[in-house]
Design an enzyme around this catalytic site. Structure first.
Site, short mmCIF file in Angstrom:
data_model
loop_
_atom_site.label_atom_id
_atom_site.label_comp_id
_atom_site.label_asym_id
_atom_site.label_seq_id
_atom_site.Cartn_x
_atom_site.Cartn_y
_atom_site.Cartn_z
N LYS A 1 -36.55 -55.04 -59.29
CA LYS A 1 -35.44 -54.36 -59.97
C LYS A 1 -35.71 -54.17 -61.46
O LYS A 1 -34.78 -54.10 -62.27
CB LYS A 1 -34.12 -55.11 -59.77
N GLY A 2 -36.99 -54.06 -61.79
CA GLY A 2 -37.34 -53.81 -63.18
C GLY A 2 -37.64 -52.35 -63.46
O GLY A 2 -37.78 -51.95 -64.61
N GLY B 1 -30.64 -46.40 -59.54
CA GLY B 1 -29.66 -46.06 -60.56
C GLY B 1 -28.22 -46.28 -60.16
O GLY B 1 -27.31 -45.68 -60.74
N ARG B 2 -27.99 -47.10 -59.15
CA ARG B 2 -26.61 -47.37 -58.73
C ARG B 2 -25.85 -48.14 -59.80
O ARG B 2 -26.43 -48.95 -60.54
CB ARG B 2 -26.61 -48.20 -57.45
N ALA B 3 -24.55 -47.90 -59.84
CA ALA B 3 -23.70 -48.60 -60.80
C ALA B 3 -23.62 -50.08 -60.45
O ALA B 3 -23.50 -50.44 -59.28
CB ALA B 3 -22.31 -47.98 -60.82
N HIS B 4 -23.66 -50.92 -61.46
CA HIS B 4 -23.55 -52.36 -61.26
C HIS B 4 -22.08 -52.74 -61.06
O HIS B 4 -21.18 -52.02 -61.49
CB HIS B 4 -24.11 -53.12 -62.46
#
Length: 319
Positions: A71-72, A278-281
């Site tokens: 996830k980097g 690029g999903r919203a956290h």
């Protein structure tokens, strides 16, 4: 005759040259035998496939590995690097060095997972789990001591949230329930430092393991936060590190307002990363974010000292 005997005596009593990194070089003595054993295992299993194409290309061991971090931004880095004509990239994460079932298959199996490439091209493999897997640095070293490694990192707190987000959506797609992020981050009213996503963000611990085997000039650290905001300067640095001719330029990138991140333009063809990127956290309370920032403050400081550079991460405030 006397001169010959004198020379022989001098040769015998000559002090042994001590390597600068004794622990590593003692392992280096076994490197070739490790490779031979892995190749032997493969031939015994009769797994060999034809690796030479009629057009002159062939499968070969990678000269560069993107080792992480999970996830980097490893997929974005690989896609951007693949814009270069001298790069041949493996399509999937191979997990050769960290999965025992794969590793015991041997090097020929590993080669079979690589793309066909020409002699002037660099073969690249990406498996983000390598960075945090304790056994991997030595195994990579035993295969190729001159390997060039790419490591892309982002703000550790943001990486934790992104880590959770990926697993959360994986469960949602399978219509399986998944606990809230607070249930993972908080234990008995305190930050749950045993949460694996937090451990993966302790970069200095994992980096120490890699530096036992590879000097810092063999590991190029890509700033993942900068790659998202302005990819071209970061990719230029990667080109220089890999000694590639400058082929990628600013026109290869364009900002997609709908998706909210940069996409790629290659020979008139436009493409973006998969929708899973690029999903919203999840929304996280401010106090919990501050807990994360506070926790990563000292580990980040140690990492900056270890690699000799700083990053613009929330959890570090210069004193």
């Amino acid at each position: 005759m006397a001169a010959f005997l004198l020379g022989a005596v001098l040769l015998i009593v000559q002090p042994q040259i001590v390597p600068s990194t004794p622990a590593i070089n003692s392992k280096a003595e076994t490197s070739q035998s490790v490779q031979r054993e892995l190749l032997k295992k493969t031939s015994q299993k009769n797994d060999f496939k034809e690796n030479i194409h009629s057009n002159g290309s062939c499968r070969q061991l990678p000269q560069t590995i993107i080792i992480g971090v999970r996830k980097g931004g490893t997929r974005a880095l690989l896609e951007m690097l693949s814009l270069h004509p001298d790069i041949a990239a493996a399509e999937t994460e191979v997990h050769f060095f960290d999965w025992e079932d794969h590793y015991r298959n041997g090097l020929q199996w590993y080669i079979n997972q690589m793309p066909f490439s020409y002699p002037h091209q660099i073969t690249v493999e990406k498996t983000p789990a390598y960075f945090t897997s304790p056994k991997v640095p030595e195994r990579v070293y035993n295969m190729n001591q001159s390997m060039r490694l790419l490591l892309i990192l982002r703000d550790p707190s943001e990486r934790v949230l992104s880590d959770y987000t990926q697993v959360f959506y994986n469960h949602m797609q399978k219509h399986k329930p998944y606990p809230s992020i607070e249930q993972f981050l908080i234990k008995d009213g305190e930050l749950n430092v045993d949460y694996r996503a937090i451990n993966r963000s302790l970069y200095y611990i994992h980096m120490q393991n890699w530096l036992k085997y590879f000097p810092l000039d063999r590991i190029h650290i890509v700033d993942g936060d900068k790659l998202i905001k302005d990819p071209f300067p970061e990719i230029e640095k990667v080109e220089r590190f890999l000694k590639l001719s400058p082929q990628i330029n600013a026109s290869n990138f364009y900002f997609n307002k709908t998706k909210g991140f940069y996409c790629l333009r290659d020979s008139g063809r436009e493409r973006c990363l998969h929708e899973s990127k690029g999903r919203a956290h999840p929304q996280v309370d401010t106090w919990l974010l501050e807990k994360l920032h506070e926790y990563f403050h000292e580990p980040n400081k140690k990492f900056f000292e270890l690699v000799g550079r700083t990053f613009d991460w929330h959890s570090f405030v210069a004193s």
